[in-house]
Enzyme design. Structure first.
Site, short mmCIF file in Angstrom:
data_model
loop_
_atom_site.label_atom_id
_atom_site.label_comp_id
_atom_site.label_asym_id
_atom_site.label_seq_id
_atom_site.Cartn_x
_atom_site.Cartn_y
_atom_site.Cartn_z
N GLU B 52 1.94 11.92 -5.85
CA GLU B 52 1.93 10.46 -5.83
C GLU B 52 0.75 10.06 -4.99
OE1 GLU B 52 6.38 8.56 -5.99
OE2 GLU B 52 5.29 8.52 -4.13
N GLU B 63 5.76 -0.82 3.33
CA GLU B 63 5.51 0.42 4.06
C GLU B 63 5.82 0.28 5.53
OE1 GLU B 63 4.91 2.57 1.90
OE2 GLU B 63 3.91 1.47 0.30
#
Lengths: 405, 269
Positions: B52, B63
Site C-alpha cells: 500500500e 492519520e
C-alpha cells in the site's frame, strides 16, 4: 415571492447534504456513524417547539439578541451614496456572531448526553464562544488552535483558559486553522463516544454546513424584520465578509428568495489577488475536496492545499462553505475581495467616524460597503454584517503601526 | 496485462496455501523519492504480499501523528500523486507480480481528474486504490473509471459501520475489504480482539472478498491475533515510524526488513 421555475433556496441542501455539486460528506468511514447520529438528532430537533424555544430563550437572555440595526450616518456621508446600516453582531455576548452557533450546538450536545465538547479555532473567536457555552453547561472543553495562531491571538488563548478550556496548539502542516480542524476531526473520531464536535463555520461534512447556517440565520431573520421596521422595505444590498462563511450565510440565507436583494461576499484579498498571498478561494481557487466537503479551495497543481494569507486570522482559511461555492456558480451572490490595506483603512475609518471598533474580519465587509455605497444612490440601503468587535485585534494593528501596547 | 488483477491473483494463491496476507504501508517519497522503489523491493523480499503506497497529502485527516509526519516529510521531498505513479512504474520494471495499491485522499485525484487518474494508474501498473475520504456515497464516478481499467476499489469498514452500510459497501468493494480494528486514527493503541473477531464473522455474511485488518497492529503477535479470523493484516505506522527514525536510507531498509520479516514469520506460524 418566487417566480415559477425559480430556485427555492430554503430547500437546500438536499438529503445527502449537497448544494448543487458542492458539500456532501467526504470523510473516512470511521466518522460516518457519528455524522449519521448527529444528522438524525438535528433533523428531529430543528423544528421541535421545545428546542426552538430553548434556543430563542438563550439567544435573548444569554447572547443579548436581537442585535441592533444601526444607521451609520457619518460613514454614509463620507461614502457619498447609499445609506449604510450595520448589523451589530459585535454587541453579542463574547463579541461576535460565533456565539449564535455555539449556543445552538451546545443545546445539541446537551441533548446527546455527551460530556465533552471540542472545537477548532483560528482567530480564537469560535474557541472563546465554545469555551463560554461549555463553562455554562459544565462540559469539559478542548480547543485545537494552530500553533501560529496561538502566538498571534494570545488574548483569546488566555480567555479560553480562564473559561476552563484546554487549548491544544497544533504543530502539524501550516499550523493554522485548517490544521486545527484536521486535529479536531482526529480527536472526534477517537473519542466519539463521549465527545461532541462543535464546528465553527459552515464547512465540514454534512450536516455541519446546514446546522451552522441555520443557527446563524437568526442574523438575517432579524435584519429582514428590522429593515422593514426601520426603512420600510428590504435592503438593496447585503455585504458580509467570507472566510469559512458563517456570518455571511447567516445574513444572506433568509433573503436568498428575495431576488431583488443583491448580495456581496467579501473575501480576504491579503496582499492582492495577483500576489497569490491571499485567502480568496472563490475569487482565485478551484473546486476540490477538503475537510469533508466539496468546495472551492486554494491548492497547487498537484491538489495539495496551499497556505493562505490575511491580516485577519479569522479569514485565513483555504476553503469556504459549500453553499457559498454554489451561490457563486449560480450567480446569486457576488464574491469580491478587500485586501489587507483596504481592511485596515476601513477599521480606522469606522472607529473614528462612528466610535465602533470592528474586527479585522468585519473590516473587509466595511471596506467593500464603502465602495459600493459610493456607486449607489442616497435613497438606497445597504446592510453590512458587523460580525465581530475589534478589541482582539488591537495588538495586530498596533504592531503594523510600530507601536508596542 | 492479464484479465485477472494482481490483487485477486495474490489472495487466491494465499487462500490456496492457507496463508494470511501481509499488507504493508509506506508513504511514497518518505525518506527520499529515490529510495522508495528500493524500499518497495525490500518489503517484498522480506515477505510482504501487498504494497500500500501512501500518496502524500497536505491534510491527512484520518492519520495519526506518525503517518502525518511521513506525509509531511514526503511532501517536503517533492512527492506528489504524479510522482507516486512514476514510482510504481519504476517498481514494475523489476516486479510484475506484487499487487500495489495507492492509499490517499480525494483531492489530488480530483485535481488530476478521476478518469485521467484511473488511466494513468493502470498504465503505471497500479492494481487498486483506497481513497480514505471518499465514502461509498461519493465514490461512484471514480469506482466506474477504476473498474473500466480492471482496477480494484478498496473500502474501509469500521466497528461502527451499520449493517445496511456493510451491505452497500461490500457491493461496491473489490480486491479486498479493509477492516479498521478500532475507533480512532492510524497508529492508535487499544485493540479489542474479541470485537474484531465478532465483526469479521458478521462481515463474512455479506461478502466473499478477503478481509484484511488494520489500525493498531504493532508487531508479529498483534498481526497474528487480529488476522486469525480474517485473511490478512495491514501494517503501516510501525513501518513509517522506522523510516522516519532511520539515520539514512540503508538503515531504513534494514529496519523495515526486520519488522516485515518478523510479521511474516508470525503470520506463517
Amino acid at each position: 415571492m418566487s417566480k415559477p421555475g425559480a430556485i427555492d433556496f430554503s430547500t437546500f441542501p438536499d438529503a445527502s447534504g449537497h448544494f448543487g455539486p458542492y458539500g456532501g460528506r467526504f470523510v473516512s468511514e470511521t466518522l460516518i456513524s457519528a455524522l449519521d447520529e448527529l444528522q438524525a438528532m438535528y433533523m428531529s430537533l430543528k423544528d421541535d417547539p421545545d428546542f426552538v424555544a430553548a434556543f430563542d430563550h438563550d439567544l435573548a437572555h444569554y447572547v443579548g439578541r436581537p442585535s441592533p440595526l444601526y444607521l451609520a450616518e457619518r460613514l454614509t456621508e463620507q461614502a457619498g451614496g447609499a445609506r449604510i446600516w450595520l448589523k451589530r453582531e459585535d454587541l453579542n455576548h463574547t463579541g461576535a456572531h460565533k456565539v449564535n452557533n455555539t449556543v445552538g450546538q451546545a443545546l445539541l450536545a446537551k441533548q446527546s448526553g455527551k460530556t465533552r465538547v471540542i472545537a477548532e479555532t483560528g482567530a480564537g473567536q469560535h474557541g472563546v464562544a465554545t469555551a463560554t457555552v461549555a463553562a455554562r453547561l459544565g462540559l469539559s472543553c478542548t480547543v485545537y488552535m494552530g500553533a501560529a495562531d496561538v502566538k498571534r491571538q494570545s488574548p483569546n488563548v488566555y480567555r479560553m483558559k480562564l473559561l476552563g478550556a484546554e487549548v491544544v496548539p497544533v504543530e502539524s502542516g501550516s499550523k493554522t486553522l485548517k490544521d486545527a480542524m484536521n486535529e479536531a476531526m482526529r480527536d472526534w473520531v477517537t473519542n466519539v463516544d463521549n465527545t461532541f464536535y462543535i464546528i465553527g463555520t459552515v464547512a465540514g461534512p454534512h450536516p455541519y454546513p446546514q446546522l451552522v447556517r441555520d443557527f446563524n440565520s437568526i442574523i438575517g431573520r432579524e435584519a429582514r424584520r428590522q429593515s422593514l421596521e426601520r426603512f420600510g422595505q428590504l435592503p438593496d444590498a447585503l455585504v458580509a465578509c467570507v472566510g469559512g462563511g458563517s456570518n455571511a450565510i447567516g445574513l444572506f440565507h433568509p433573503f436568498l428568495n428575495d431576488t431583488q436583494v443583491k448580495m456581496f461576499g467579501v473575501e480576504a484579498g491579503g496582499k492582492g489577488l495577483a500576489s497569490g498571498k491571499h485567502a480568496a478561494p472563490l475569487n482565485d481557487g478551484i473546486p476540490g475536496v477538503l475537510h469533508g466537503n466539496r468546495t472551492y479551495l486554494m491548492e497547487d497543481d498537484d491538489g495539495q492545499i496551499i497556505e493562505t494569507h490575511s491580516v485577519s486570522a479569522g479569514l485565513d482559511y483555504p476553503g469556504v462553505g459549500p453553499e457559498h461555492a454554489w451561490l457563486k456558480d449560480i450567480g446569486r451572490v457576488e464574491y469580491v475581495t478587500a485586501d489587507d490595506d483596504e481592511a485596515l483603512d476601513a477599521f480606522r475609518r469606522l472607529t473614528r467616524t462612528e466610535g465602533i471598533l470592528p474586527a479585522l474580519e468585519s473590516s473587509h465587509a466595511v471596506a467593500y460597503a464603502l465602495k459600493l455605497a459610493g456607486s449607489m444612490s442616497p435613497e438606497q440601503n445597504i446592510v453590512v454584517n458587523l460580525s465581530g468587535r475589534g478589541d482582539k485585534d488591537i495588538f495586530t494593528v498596533a504592531a503594523i503601526d510600530g507601536i508596542e501596547v | 496485462m492479464t484479465d485477472q488483477n494482481r490483487i485477486d491473483r495474490r489472495f487466491a494463491k494465499l487462500r490456496g496455501e492457507g496463508r494470511k496476507a501481509l499488507v504493508t504501508y509506506i508513504v511514497a517519497g518518505d525518506g527520499g523519492l529515490q529510495n522508495t522503489v528500493p524500499l518497495m523491493h525490500k518489503l517484498v523480499a522480506s515477505g510482504a504480499d501487498v504494497i500500500e503506497l501512501g500518496v502524500p497529502f497536505s491534510d491527512p485527516m484520518a492519520e495519526g501523528p506518525v503517518i502525518q509526519r511521513g506525509h509531511e516529510r514526503a511532501l517536503a521531498g517533492g512527492a506528489s500523486l504524479r510522482k507516486c505513479l512514476a514510482l510504481v512504474d519504476e517498481f514494475r520494471q523489476n516486479d510484475k507480480d506484487t499487487p500495489v495499491i495507492l492509499m490517499g485522499y480525494a483531492n489530488p485525484i480530483q485535481r488530476m481528474g478521476e478518469q485521467v487518474f484511473a488511466e494513468a494508474a493502470a498504465e503505471a501498473g497500479v492494481d487498486g486504490a483506497l481513497t480514505v475520504d471518499l465514502p461509498a456515497e461519493e465514490a461512484g464516478a471514480l469506482n466506474s473509471f477504476m473498474a473500466e481499467r480492471n482496477l480494484r476499489n478498496i473500502f474501509l469498514l469500521t466497528p461502527t459501520t451499520t449493517e445496511e452500510r456493510i451491505g452497500e459497501i461490500t457491493t461496491l468493494a473489490s480486491g479486498f475489504v479493509y477492516y479498521v480494528s478500532l475507533k480512532g486514527v492510524t497508529g492508535a493503541g487499544h485493540l479489542d480482539l474479541e470485537s474484531v473477531r465478532d465483526n469479521l464473522e458478521h462481515i463474512r455474511q455479506f461478502t466473499d472478498l478477503p478481509l484484511c485488518v488494520g489500525f493498531g497492529i504493532k508487531d508479529g503477535s498483534s498481526a497474528r491475533s487480529v488476522s486469525a479470523n480474517g485473511d490478512g493484516a495491514v501494517v503501516g505506522s510501525v513501518l513509517v515510524s522506522a523510516v522516519g527514525d532511520a539515520v539514512d536510507a540503508s538503515a531504513a531498509e534494514e529496519r523495515v526488513g526486520e519488522i516485515v520479516s518478523e510479521m511474516r514469520q508470525a503470520l506463517d506460524q
